[in-house]
Motif scaffolding. Structure first.
Motif, short mmCIF file in Angstrom:
data_model
loop_
_atom_site.label_atom_id
_atom_site.label_comp_id
_atom_site.label_asym_id
_atom_site.label_seq_id
_atom_site.Cartn_x
_atom_site.Cartn_y
_atom_site.Cartn_z
N ARG A 6 0.85 -1.19 0.00
CA ARG A 6 0.00 0.00 0.00
C ARG A 6 0.89 1.25 0.00
O ARG A 6 1.86 1.32 0.76
CB ARG A 6 -0.83 -0.04 1.29
CG ARG A 6 -1.94 0.94 1.30
CD ARG A 6 -2.87 0.63 2.45
NE ARG A 6 -3.92 1.61 2.45
CZ ARG A 6 -4.63 1.93 3.51
NH1 ARG A 6 -4.42 1.34 4.66
NH2 ARG A 6 -5.57 2.85 3.43
N ILE A 7 0.58 2.21 -0.85
CA ILE A 7 1.39 3.43 -0.91
C ILE A 7 0.72 4.48 -0.02
O ILE A 7 -0.43 4.88 -0.27
CB ILE A 7 1.49 3.96 -2.37
CG1 ILE A 7 1.86 2.84 -3.36
CG2 ILE A 7 2.46 5.11 -2.46
CD1 ILE A 7 3.18 2.17 -3.09
N LEU A 8 1.44 4.90 0.99
CA LEU A 8 0.86 5.87 1.94
C LEU A 8 1.21 7.29 1.48
O LEU A 8 2.28 7.81 1.78
CB LEU A 8 1.41 5.62 3.35
CG LEU A 8 1.31 4.18 3.88
CD1 LEU A 8 1.87 4.10 5.30
CD2 LEU A 8 -0.13 3.68 3.85
N GLY A 17 13.42 10.39 4.95
CA GLY A 17 14.65 10.85 4.29
C GLY A 17 14.36 11.79 3.13
O GLY A 17 13.39 11.60 2.38
N VAL A 18 15.17 12.82 3.00
CA VAL A 18 15.08 13.72 1.84
C VAL A 18 16.52 13.89 1.34
O VAL A 18 17.32 14.58 1.95
CB VAL A 18 14.50 15.11 2.20
CG1 VAL A 18 14.41 15.98 0.95
CG2 VAL A 18 13.14 14.98 2.86
N THR A 53 17.40 14.02 -8.56
CA THR A 53 16.03 13.85 -8.06
C THR A 53 16.05 13.66 -6.54
O THR A 53 17.09 13.36 -5.97
CB THR A 53 15.36 12.62 -8.71
OG1 THR A 53 16.22 11.49 -8.48
CG2 THR A 53 15.16 12.79 -10.20
N ILE A 54 14.87 13.85 -5.93
CA ILE A 54 14.76 13.68 -4.48
C ILE A 54 14.43 12.21 -4.17
O ILE A 54 13.48 11.66 -4.73
CB ILE A 54 13.64 14.59 -3.91
CG1 ILE A 54 13.91 16.06 -4.21
CG2 ILE A 54 13.43 14.36 -2.41
CD1 ILE A 54 15.06 16.67 -3.47
N GLY A 85 6.37 12.98 -1.63
CA GLY A 85 4.92 12.75 -1.66
C GLY A 85 4.37 11.96 -0.48
O GLY A 85 3.16 11.74 -0.40
N GLY A 86 5.26 11.49 0.40
CA GLY A 86 4.78 10.72 1.57
C GLY A 86 4.72 11.59 2.80
O GLY A 86 3.74 12.31 3.03
#
Ligand code: ADP
Length: 309
Positions: free
Chosen positions: A5-7, A232-233, A240-241, A262-263
């Motif tokens: 599942r993508i949160l 993490g960023v 890219t990030i 996006g999370g």
């Protein structure tokens, strides 16, 4: 193969924006003027400027003023102290965030002693950090507070579950571990000197990563079905990030995972906006004792089952 599942933060963001709009209207009614967040940047720093740009975007959307305060790289400790005190005493300013990292000659601890706890929107002062660890109402660091809210939003069970947190910074890993123990999780806090990181991750039902190290958590380290929260960023070699987890290879292994970007990111800046309003209420009341409006009722500490035990 697990259907991971993508949160996504966007789902929670909608609810947070609505909460912010209501709280903002209420604060303006009580206070008579609109809230303002001041971010203080000393010198030039890529990650700090990127974070400030993301605050800009979020604050524009929720219509809260974000004022940029800039000091030159050559700023001395006493000049920085004076700038913070000036913001503390400026009635127009509701919340203050000092962007990190500071230039090498400035001790980041200096800020901690000079920032007003009532305007400390990232919960870094000894007063707010101490209150957090004691389980008292406080302004809480936005990243872990947002992460916990994301787990709640997606109904991830924490009580009795094993959580491994990677990273022990005062703004992410350590407060995240505290918040999780208050929610009755069994928490392992890992850091650079942890001997067997893979083993600690492997046992976890939930893995929270805040290490600033791309690809640190790989698919073979994660228990199939575990939830992965990636704070993490990092900037990849392609510009890219990316997060700290090996996202692509964790799809099909993790039960759920936050994407980067996006999370957790969109939630952090919104929690910062909400903290700015919380700081406004705290300043009006002259106390942090009522900074609880960001806790859903069911999460308020109850006397029978104290989160402090
Ligand atoms: P942040 O502000 O995102 O929390 P910091 O750079 O302040 O980031 O802290 C990074 C944390 O991550 C530190 O506590 C450090 O011990 C931990 N860490 C970094 N790399 C590793 C690693 N390879 N294994 C375990 N922990 C790590």
């Amino acid at each position: 193969m697990i259907d991971t599942r993508i949160l996504k933060g966007a789902s929670l963001a909608k609810r947070l924006r609505a909460e912010i709009a209501t709280a903002k209207a209420h604060l303006i009614e009580l206070d008579g003027h609109a809230p303002v967040l001041a971010t203080l940047l000393v010198g030039e720093n890529g990650p700090a400027q990127a974070y400030r740009a993301s605050i800009d975007r979020t604050f524009q959307r929720v219509e809260i003023e974000h004022r940029h305060v800039e000091l030159p790289t050559t700023t001395s400790s006493s000049e920085l102290e004076a700038a913070v005190e000036e913001l503390n005493n400026n009635d127009e300013i509701t919340g203050i965030l000092v962007l990190m990292p500071l230039p090498g000659h400035l001790d980041p601890h200096l800020i901690l002693e000079h920032l007003s706890p009532l305007k400390d929107v990232d919960g870094i002062t000894p007063t707010n950090a101490g209150r957090l660890h004691l389980g008292l109402p406080s302004l809480r660091p936005s990243t872990p507070a947002g992460g916990l809210e994301l787990l709640d939003f997606f109904n991830v069970n924490l009580e009795g579950s094993r959580v491994t947190v990677i990273g022990r910074s005062n703004v992410v890993g350590r407060p995240m571990a505290t918040l999780l123990t208050q929610r009755h999780a069994t928490v392992t806090l890992c850091h650079r000197r942890t001997v067997n990181l893979a083993g600690e991750v492997r046992r976890a039902d939930v893995v929270c990563i805040a290490a600033g190290s791309p690809g640190l958590v790989t698919a073979d380290m994660v228990k199939p079905g575990a939830i992965v929260l990636d704070f993490g960023v990092n900037v990849s070699s392609h510009g890219t990030i990316v997060g700290d987890a090996d996202y692509e290879n964790l799809l099909g292994v993790a039960g759920a995972i936050t994407p980067v970007p996006g999370g957790t990111g969109p939630v952090t800046a919104l929690v910062l906006a909400r903290n700015t309003l919380a700081a406004g209420f705290a300043t009006l009341q002259g106390t942090l004792d009522n900074v609880l409006f960001d806790l859903p009722d069911r999460l308020q500490p109850s006397t029978e089952d104290s989160p402090l035990s």
